[in-house]
Enzyme design. Structure first.
Site, PDB file in Angstrom:
ATOM      1  N   ASP A  29      -7.841 -20.021  56.601  1.00 23.04           N
ATOM      2  CA  ASP A  29      -9.199 -20.087  57.143  1.00 23.04           C
ATOM      3  C   ASP A  29      -9.910 -18.792  56.740  1.00 23.04           C
ATOM      4  O   ASP A  29      -9.270 -17.847  56.268  1.00 23.04           O
ATOM      5  CB  ASP A  29      -9.114 -20.208  58.682  1.00 23.04           C
ATOM      6  CG  ASP A  29     -10.483 -20.184  59.335  1.00 23.04           C
ATOM      7  OD1 ASP A  29     -11.382 -20.898  58.859  1.00 23.04           O
ATOM      8  OD2 ASP A  29     -10.669 -19.450  60.320  1.00 23.04           O
ATOM      9  N   SER A  30     -11.202 -18.753  56.990  1.00 22.97           N
ATOM     10  CA  SER A  30     -11.944 -17.517  56.738  1.00 22.97           C
ATOM     11  C   SER A  30     -11.484 -16.407  57.680  1.00 22.97           C
ATOM     12  O   SER A  30     -11.690 -15.234  57.396  1.00 22.97           O
ATOM     13  CB  SER A  30     -13.429 -17.776  56.959  1.00 22.97           C
ATOM     14  OG  SER A  30     -13.630 -18.321  58.256  1.00 22.97           O
ATOM     15  N   CYS A  92     -10.368 -24.495  57.477  1.00 22.57           N
ATOM     16  CA  CYS A  92     -11.766 -24.077  57.615  1.00 22.57           C
ATOM     17  C   CYS A  92     -12.690 -25.188  57.095  1.00 22.57           C
ATOM     18  O   CYS A  92     -12.500 -25.685  55.985  1.00 22.57           O
ATOM     19  CB  CYS A  92     -11.946 -22.811  56.791  1.00 22.57           C
ATOM     20  SG  CYS A  92     -13.611 -22.188  56.741  1.00 22.57           S
ATOM     21  N   GLU A 176     -16.462 -15.729  69.213  1.00 24.94           N
ATOM     22  CA  GLU A 176     -15.653 -14.539  68.898  1.00 24.94           C
ATOM     23  C   GLU A 176     -15.876 -13.427  69.926  1.00 24.94           C
ATOM     24  O   GLU A 176     -15.001 -12.596  70.140  1.00 24.94           O
ATOM     25  CB  GLU A 176     -15.941 -14.054  67.468  1.00 24.94           C
ATOM     26  CG  GLU A 176     -15.464 -15.092  66.461  1.00 24.94           C
ATOM     27  CD  GLU A 176     -15.221 -14.571  65.065  1.00 24.94           C
ATOM     28  OE1 GLU A 176     -15.553 -13.404  64.786  1.00 24.94           O
ATOM     29  OE2 GLU A 176     -14.699 -15.352  64.243  1.00 24.94           O
ATOM     30  N   CYS A 208     -16.323 -27.367  62.928  1.00 23.26           N
ATOM     31  CA  CYS A 208     -16.104 -25.930  62.693  1.00 23.26           C
ATOM     32  C   CYS A 208     -14.898 -25.526  63.519  1.00 23.26           C
ATOM     33  O   CYS A 208     -14.713 -26.012  64.647  1.00 23.26           O
ATOM     34  CB  CYS A 208     -17.338 -25.134  63.130  1.00 23.26           C
ATOM     35  SG  CYS A 208     -17.095 -23.349  63.086  1.00 23.26           S
ATOM     36  N   HIS A 210     -14.258 -23.023  65.253  1.00 18.59           N
ATOM     37  CA  HIS A 210     -14.485 -22.342  66.527  1.00 18.59           C
ATOM     38  C   HIS A 210     -14.949 -23.276  67.647  1.00 18.59           C
ATOM     39  O   HIS A 210     -14.873 -22.922  68.811  1.00 18.59           O
ATOM     40  CB  HIS A 210     -15.549 -21.257  66.345  1.00 18.59           C
ATOM     41  CG  HIS A 210     -15.099 -20.074  65.551  1.00 18.59           C
ATOM     42  ND1 HIS A 210     -14.561 -20.190  64.299  1.00 18.59           N
ATOM     43  CD2 HIS A 210     -15.122 -18.744  65.843  1.00 18.59           C
ATOM     44  CE1 HIS A 210     -14.268 -18.971  63.841  1.00 18.59           C
ATOM     45  NE2 HIS A 210     -14.601 -18.086  64.763  1.00 18.59           N
TER      46      HIS A 210
HETATM   47  N1  DGL Z   1     -13.934 -21.223  59.803  1.00 17.25           N
HETATM   48  C1  DGL Z   1     -15.337 -21.484  59.622  1.00 17.25           C
HETATM   49  C2  DGL Z   1     -15.562 -23.004  59.587  1.00 17.25           C
HETATM   50  O1  DGL Z   1     -14.809 -23.779  60.121  1.00 17.25           O
HETATM   51  C3  DGL Z   1     -16.158 -20.841  60.726  1.00 17.25           C
HETATM   52  C4  DGL Z   1     -16.202 -19.332  60.627  1.00 17.25           C
HETATM   53  C5  DGL Z   1     -16.883 -18.847  59.362  1.00 17.25           C
HETATM   54  O2  DGL Z   1     -18.112 -19.034  59.224  1.00 17.25           O
HETATM   55  O3  DGL Z   1     -16.193 -18.266  58.544  1.00 17.25           O
HETATM   56  O4  DGL Z   1     -16.518 -23.434  59.003  1.00 17.25           O
END
Ligand code: DGL
Length: 294
Positions: A29-30, A92, A176, A208, A210
């Protein structure tokens, strides 16, 4: 396949299928958000080893161009493949939107992106064929959810679905910071979701990593009659199904060591402090209470 195609260093033919089955699942993931996916995989598949990479040096992906996201995602996925992972989970949504088709084409091992599993579930859940998708600016701008709905529905010969997408860029920073209740997040959520309510969607995809942490406020705003689909949960089910169907589940010998490794391209201390919010707090002590029933 591209010229810069990366091959898995571990060839199942050399080591035998049992050993290859015990190779780790690579999840990336990011940043920390993909831990919502990792957590669900670990819950359902406790015998699987896992290497999780959070690309925090380049996080967030959600406000970057798809080209940039693709470059970062490829570097991380190449690393996981080269280290012998038996499967790659693109946890992600932004990275799945930018890179999933290429990864599926380029790698020898199965690639599970988060978008298709959520689309499948939403398609079977909706009654009025109106589905909302919420995600980062990058995910929404890519149009990948709408395309995936279209492709899947055509393949399955199903009735069409109208897809209404809304970018919710403030959700990631709020999660976050641990802010999932209160007037501010309620107001922001009402604002973002107003067009979906007006459209009368009966299903909303949390597109997403989060957003599973915001199901309380999203459900409150959308109302109980609307079904929320978590891409994290659906992806974990897809991992389970794929490993079962391909005969690649790890063996369940209790003496075999299962390894869960968490890595971050940025500051590991920051990753670790945010991680508990996504993976769940560890129990540090348990106190004994006297017998309550006499
Ligand atoms: N992990 C990213 C997503 O699911 C969210 C966080 C980011 O913008 O890096 O799109």
């Amino acid at each position: 396949m591209g010229d810069d195609h990366v091959t898995n260093n571990v060839d199942p033919a050399d080591i035998g299928p049992e050993t290859f089955n015990n190779a780790p699942i690579g999840v990336f993931d990011s940043g920390v958000g993909g831990l919502t996916v990792a957590r669900t995989i670990v819950d359902q598949l406790p015998h699987e080893s896992l290497i999780y990479i959070g690309d925090t040096a380049h996080s967030p992906y959600g406000d970057k161009s798809l080209d940039e996201v693709r470059t970062y995602a490829r570097a991380v996925a190449d690393d996981l493949v080269a280290r012998g992972c038996k499967m790659i989970v693109i946890a992600c949504n932004s990275a799945s939107a930018a890179f999933a088709d290429i990864a599926i084409e380029d790698y020898d091992v199965p690639v599970i992106p988060v978008i298709l599993p959520a689309v499948k579930r939403a398609t079977s859940t909706t009654h009025n064929r109106k589905v909302g998708v919420i995600g980062t600016a990058a995910t929404v701008a890519s149009g990948e959810y709408a395309r995936t709905f279209e492709r899947y529905i055509a393949d399955e010969g199903m009735a069409e679905v109208d897809v209404y997408s809304e970018a919710c860029p403030l959700f990631v920073p709020f999660v976050e910071r641990g802010i999932t209740t209160g007037r501010q997040i309620l107001g922001i959520t009402e604002n973002y979701l107003e067009p979906l309510k007006e459209a009368g969607v009966d299903t909303v995809v949390l597109g997403c990593t989060h957003y599973p942490l915001l199901t309380g406020v999203v459900q409150l705003v959308m109302g109980d009659e609307v079904t929320l689909v978590s891409s994290a949960e659906e992806t974990a089910k897809s991992v389970y199904r794929t490993l079962s169907e391909t005969g690649q589940l790890a063996d369940t010998d209790p003496d075999r060591e299962v390894s869960l490794s968490f890595e971050s391209t940025g500051d590991p201390a920051r990753f670790a402090s945010l991680a508990t919010r996504f993976l769940g707090p560890a129990i540090t002590s348990v106190s004994h209470i006297p017998e309550l029933f006499r």
